[in-house]
Design an enzyme around this catalytic site. Structure first.
Site, PDB file in Angstrom:
ATOM      1  N   ASN A  36     -10.213  -4.174  -6.339  1.00 33.16           N
ATOM      2  CA  ASN A  36      -8.954  -3.088  -7.162  1.00 33.16           C
ATOM      3  C   ASN A  36      -9.941  -2.254  -8.580  1.00 33.16           C
ATOM      4  O   ASN A  36      -9.638  -1.599  -9.066  1.00 33.16           O
ATOM      5  CB  ASN A  36      -7.923  -3.605  -6.825  1.00 33.16           C
ATOM      6  CG  ASN A  36      -7.233  -2.829  -6.033  1.00 33.16           C
ATOM      7  OD1 ASN A  36      -6.193  -3.417  -5.570  1.00 33.16           O
ATOM      8  ND2 ASN A  36      -7.375  -2.249  -5.012  1.00 33.16           N
ATOM      9  N   ASP A  58       0.509  -1.525  -0.759  1.00 33.81           N
ATOM     10  CA  ASP A  58      -0.146  -0.162  -0.271  1.00 33.81           C
ATOM     11  C   ASP A  58       1.139   1.497  -0.209  1.00 33.81           C
ATOM     12  O   ASP A  58       1.598   1.106   0.577  1.00 33.81           O
ATOM     13  CB  ASP A  58      -1.162  -0.050   1.244  1.00 33.81           C
ATOM     14  CG  ASP A  58      -2.483   0.691   1.200  1.00 33.81           C
ATOM     15  OD1 ASP A  58      -2.048   1.432   0.410  1.00 33.81           O
ATOM     16  OD2 ASP A  58      -3.126   1.178   2.441  1.00 33.81           O
TER      17      ASP A  58
END
Ligand code: FPP
Length: 221
Positions: free
Chosen positions: A50, A2
């Site tokens: 995503n 991330d």
């Protein structure tokens, strides 16, 4: 992995530049893990959520996956690393699904570290797909069905549960990652953004992990 977007935005660059840097970090950490004798390393590359990103960003990440699978195969062969997959291959662009299948097949006999790419992966999705598989197999009809029996229908039943989950960019959440397998995983969270994460950070996480007392809900250490 991330913090790619924030890394780029902090430099007044477009988000995809962060993913490009993130790919370099992934390559460095795979090498470091292999050198350190890690047996299994899972990279959370792309989640089932995503797809909500812009078509441009999704296309760019898929392009990096393609590039990664092509460029790294020699490195994997040299280091006897086996590539595997967590996730729903059916929902991936067909050429990537095919390259991933070939890379897994090509390296399946290697006895070094196993690198598992979590790609179109979601922990909930994996559990639902497992339930579909067990229903199709007609399993558990007698009511005798254990956790071990259930594991058999997950994506990679032979891969041990993760010991340590490293989160970058300072987020304190599971983000739908290995929900079943990670039930007793230890977490290590760093504020560093993924592109800034180094081999030294990785070693620090492993060193700190070694000192943890794991009780798995019991009292003995
Ligand atoms: C999360 O950061 C990162 C991703 C969704 C993509 C990760 C992909 C790569 C590192 C490239 C491909 C790698 C391999 C090994 C094939 P974010 O974009 O959510 O960051 P942010 O929270 O700062 O916006």
């Amino acid at each position: 992995m991330d913090g790619n977007g924030r890394w780029a935005q902090g430099r007044n660059q477009i988000r995809t530049q962060g993913h490009l840097e993130g790919l370099k970090t992934a390559k460095r950490i795979v090498k470091a893990a292999s050198d350190l004798g890690v047996s299994f390393l899972t990279l959370y590359v792309f989640s089932t959520e995503n797809w909500k990103r812009t078509a441009e960003e999704v296309g760019f990440i898929m392009g990096l996956v393609r590039q990664y699978l092509r460029e790294e195969l020699n490195f994997y062969r040299e280091n006897r690393i086996r590539i595997r997959h967590y996730g729903d291959a059916g929902g991936l662009p067909s050429d990537i699904a095919e390259e991933l299948r070939e890379a897994c097949e090509d390296t399946r006999h290697f006895d070094g570290m196993q690198v598992i790419l979590a790609l179109n992966y979601g922990g909930r999705d994996e559990i639902v797909r497992a339930i579909r598989k067990l229903l199709a197999a007609g399993a558990g009809k007698n009511g005798e069905f254990s956790e071990e029996d259930f594991r058999h229908y997950l994506d990679n039943p032979d891969i041990p549960d993760p010991d340590l989950i490293i989160r970058t960019a300072g987020e304190f959440r599971t983000s739908n990652f290995l929900l079943w397998e990670g039930a007793y995983a230890e977490y290590w969270i760093t504020e560093k953004l993924w592109p800034d994460f180094t081999e030294e950070d990785f070693k620090a996480a492993l060193t700190q992990f070694r000192g943890r007392k794991r009780r798995y809900g019991g009292t003995k250490v």
